[in-house]
Design an enzyme around this catalytic site. Structure first.
Site, PDB file in Angstrom:
ATOM      1  N   ARG A 200       5.790 -36.108  58.289  1.00 40.74           N
ATOM      2  CA  ARG A 200       4.718 -37.098  58.303  1.00 40.74           C
ATOM      3  C   ARG A 200       3.723 -36.759  59.405  1.00 40.74           C
ATOM      4  NH1 ARG A 200       9.611 -39.950  57.720  1.00 40.74           N
ATOM      5  NH2 ARG A 200       9.779 -41.119  55.755  1.00 40.74           N
ATOM      6  N   LYS A 234       8.675 -42.604  62.678  1.00 43.52           N
ATOM      7  CA  LYS A 234       9.206 -43.520  61.670  1.00 43.52           C
ATOM      8  C   LYS A 234      10.724 -43.496  61.637  1.00 43.52           C
ATOM      9  CE  LYS A 234       8.517 -45.255  56.997  1.00 43.52           C
ATOM     10  NZ  LYS A 234       7.804 -45.084  55.717  1.00 43.52           N
ATOM     11  N   HIS A 304      -0.529 -36.783  53.850  1.00 38.73           N
ATOM     12  CA  HIS A 304       0.695 -37.172  53.153  1.00 38.73           C
ATOM     13  C   HIS A 304       0.864 -36.427  51.835  1.00 38.73           C
ATOM     14  CE1 HIS A 304       4.090 -39.870  53.539  1.00 38.73           C
ATOM     15  NE2 HIS A 304       4.039 -40.088  52.238  1.00 38.73           N
ATOM     16  N   ARG A 307       3.195 -33.654  52.191  1.00 39.84           N
ATOM     17  CA  ARG A 307       4.603 -34.062  52.156  1.00 39.84           C
ATOM     18  C   ARG A 307       5.091 -34.124  50.708  1.00 39.84           C
ATOM     19  NH1 ARG A 307       8.482 -36.520  55.330  1.00 39.84           N
ATOM     20  NH2 ARG A 307       9.696 -38.232  54.443  1.00 39.84           N
ATOM     21  N   HIS A 330      14.666 -38.791  55.013  1.00 38.15           N
ATOM     22  CA  HIS A 330      14.898 -40.066  54.335  1.00 38.15           C
ATOM     23  C   HIS A 330      16.253 -40.629  54.730  1.00 38.15           C
ATOM     24  CE1 HIS A 330      11.905 -39.106  50.846  1.00 38.15           C
ATOM     25  NE2 HIS A 330      11.316 -39.705  51.868  1.00 38.15           N
ATOM     26  N   TYR A 340      10.615 -38.512  43.902  1.00 44.79           N
ATOM     27  CA  TYR A 340      10.234 -37.147  43.564  1.00 44.79           C
ATOM     28  C   TYR A 340      10.862 -36.557  42.311  1.00 44.79           C
ATOM     29  CZ  TYR A 340       8.200 -37.158  48.206  1.00 44.79           C
ATOM     30  OH  TYR A 340       7.440 -37.460  49.296  1.00 44.79           O
TER      31      TYR A 340
END
Length: 366
Positions: A200, A234, A304, A307, A330, A340
Site C-alpha cells: 500500500r 494498516k 492502489h 497492488r 491480508h 482477486y
C-alpha cells in the site's frame, strides 16, 4: 456543517472533527472519533468516518430528527437521501443514483458502528439494525470450520446489493509506460516498488532505510504510528516482502545519485527538489505525481492499482493463495480470495486453449 482538520497539542499527529452550522463541535461525533483514535485508527480512516457522519448529521437536520431517536425506518430514509442526485429536490421521474451501492453500504456501516459505540456507553438504546443467522457457505473453509459452522453470525439488515466489479489492473505495456514517464529516479523506484511488491502507498511512504535489506533482497513492512507524514501501514504485524535484484539495484541508484548526502533522514522517500527538503513525502505529493503520470501517459493512474496488478499477476502465475495473502499482508485469506479470484473472459479463453492443447499433445480425440 464541515469537517475540520486539527493538530493535537504538542504533537505532530492530526485528527478530524465535525463542526455544525454554528462552528461548534458535534459532540456525539467528536466522542466517537476520539474513540477511533484511541484504537489507533489511521488519520485517513478517521477523516473518512468524519465525512460520512457529517452527511448523516445533515440528513438528520434536513429530516428534523433527533440522533438519539432514530429507528430502522429512518436509516432506510437515509439510504434514499443518499441516492437522490440532490437531496433537497424531489424528482417525479427516476434519476440515476448519486452514489455507488458500495459507497452507501460503507456509510451505513459507519453509522451503525457509531450507534453501537454510543449504545455501549449508555447514550442511546441503539438501533435494531442487525439479525443473527447461521454462517453461509464461503469459498474458503478454515481447518476448524466444522466447529464454527453451526454458530450464528451477526448480519446488518440494511445493505444494498453491490454489483461485482473486477479490480482494475495495468497491462505490462501500461506499467512500462508509467515507469518510463517518471522523470526522477526516486519516482521510478517508487512506481517499480509498488508494482513489484503490491504494498500500500501508506506502507511505502513509511519505509525507513533500516527496513531495506539489500543483501538479502528483502523489505520489511513495519507498522509505525509516529510517522511525520502520517503514513500508516494498516497492518498491525511486521512482515517481510522478497524482491528482485533489479529493484534493489534501482534503490542503490536512487540513494547514490539523488538522495542528498547532507540530509540526515531515516525515511526512504523524501522531498529533494521542492517543498520542505528532507521531509518525508506525504499523500498529497503522491497524488500530484500520479495526476501528472495520468496526464502524460493518458491512462488512469493510482498507487492502489499497482497492488491489484501485482496480486492478479501472482494468481495468474499459479502462486498458492496462502502465499499471495502473506505477501499482500491480508489478515484473512478470505479477503484475498474475495478480492482477486475473479476470472475475466480472457482468463477463461486462455484456460480453455491450454486445455485443448493438452488434449492434442496427449493424442486425445476432440
Amino acid at each position: 456543517m464541515k469537517v475540520q482538520r486539527i493538530r493535537l497539542p504538542n504533537s505532530e499527529k492530526v485528527t478530524w472533527v465535525v463542526l455544525d452550522d454554528n462552528n461548534r463541535f458535534v459532540e456525539p461525533i467528536k466522542s466517537y472519533l476520539k474513540y477511533l483514535e484511541s484504537l489507533q485508527r489511521s488519520p485517513n480512516t478517521i477523516h473518512s468516518y468524519a465525512n460520512h457522519l457529517k452527511l448523516y448529521w445533515e440528513f438528520l437536520r434536513d429530516s428534523e430528527l433527533d440522533w438519539t431517536e432514530v429507528n430502522l425506518e429512518n436509516l432506510a430514509d437515509f439510504i434514499s437521501w443518499l441516492r437522490r442526485p440532490d437531496p433537497r429536490v424531489i424528482f417525479i421521474h427516476e434519476q440515476e443514483s448519486r452514489r455507488l451501492e458500495s459507497t452507501i453500504n460503507t456509510m451505513l456501516s459507519v453509522v451503525c458502528s457509531f450507534y453501537d459505540y454510543h449504545e455501549r456507553i449508555g447514550n442511546t438504546e441503539g438501533i435494531d439494525a442487525y439479525k443473527n443467522q447461521f454462517q453461509l457457505g464461503k469459498k474458503y473453509k478454515s481447518f476448524l470450520h466444522h466447529i464454527n459452522k453451526g454458530k450464528e453470525t451477526r448480519t446488518r439488515l440494511l445493505k444494498l446489493k453491490q454489483p461485482k466489479k473486477l479490480p482494475k489492473t495495468y497491462t505490462l505495456e501500461q506499467t512500462e509506460q508509467l515507469t518510463q514517464a517518471c522523470k526522477r529516479i526516486r519516482d521510478k523506484f517508487l512506481v517499480c516498488l509498488l508494482h513489484e511488491t503490491g504494498m500500500r502507498i501508506g506502507q511505502a511512504l513509511g519505509l525507513r532505510h533500516e527496513d531495506i535489506r539489500s543483501w538479502d533482497n528483502e523489505i520489511q513492512i513495519v507498522p509505525r504510528d509516529d510517522n511525520a507524514n502520517s503514513a500508516r501501514a494498516k497492518t498491525r504485524e511486521t512482515y517481510t516482502i522478497h524482491v528482485s535484484k533489479q529493484l534493489m539495484s534501482l534503490y542503490s541508484e536512487y540513494i547514490t545519485l539523488e538522495y542528498p548526502e547532507d540530509i540526515d533522514s531515516d525515511y526512504l522517500f523524501i522531498n529533494i527538489w521542492e517543498g520542505k527538503i528532507g521531509y518525508p513525502l506525504n499523500y498529497s505529493t503522491i497524488q500530484a505525481l500520479f495526476r501528472r503520470l495520468s496526464r502524460d501517459v493518458g491512462i488512469e493512474a493510482s498507487p492502489h492499482m499497482f497492488r491489484h496488478t501485482h496480486a492478479t499477476e501472482l494468481i495468474r502465475s499459479g502462486m498458492e493463495m496462502s502465499y499471495v495473502q502473506k505477501r499482500l499482508g491480508h489478515a484473512s485469506i478470505q479477503t484475498t480470495i474475495d478480492t482477486y479470484t475473479h476470472l475475466t473472459l480472457n482468463d477463461l479463453k486462455e484456460a480453455y486453449q491450454s486445455y485443448l492443447e493438452e488434449r492434442l499433445n496427449d493424442g486425445t480425440k476432440l
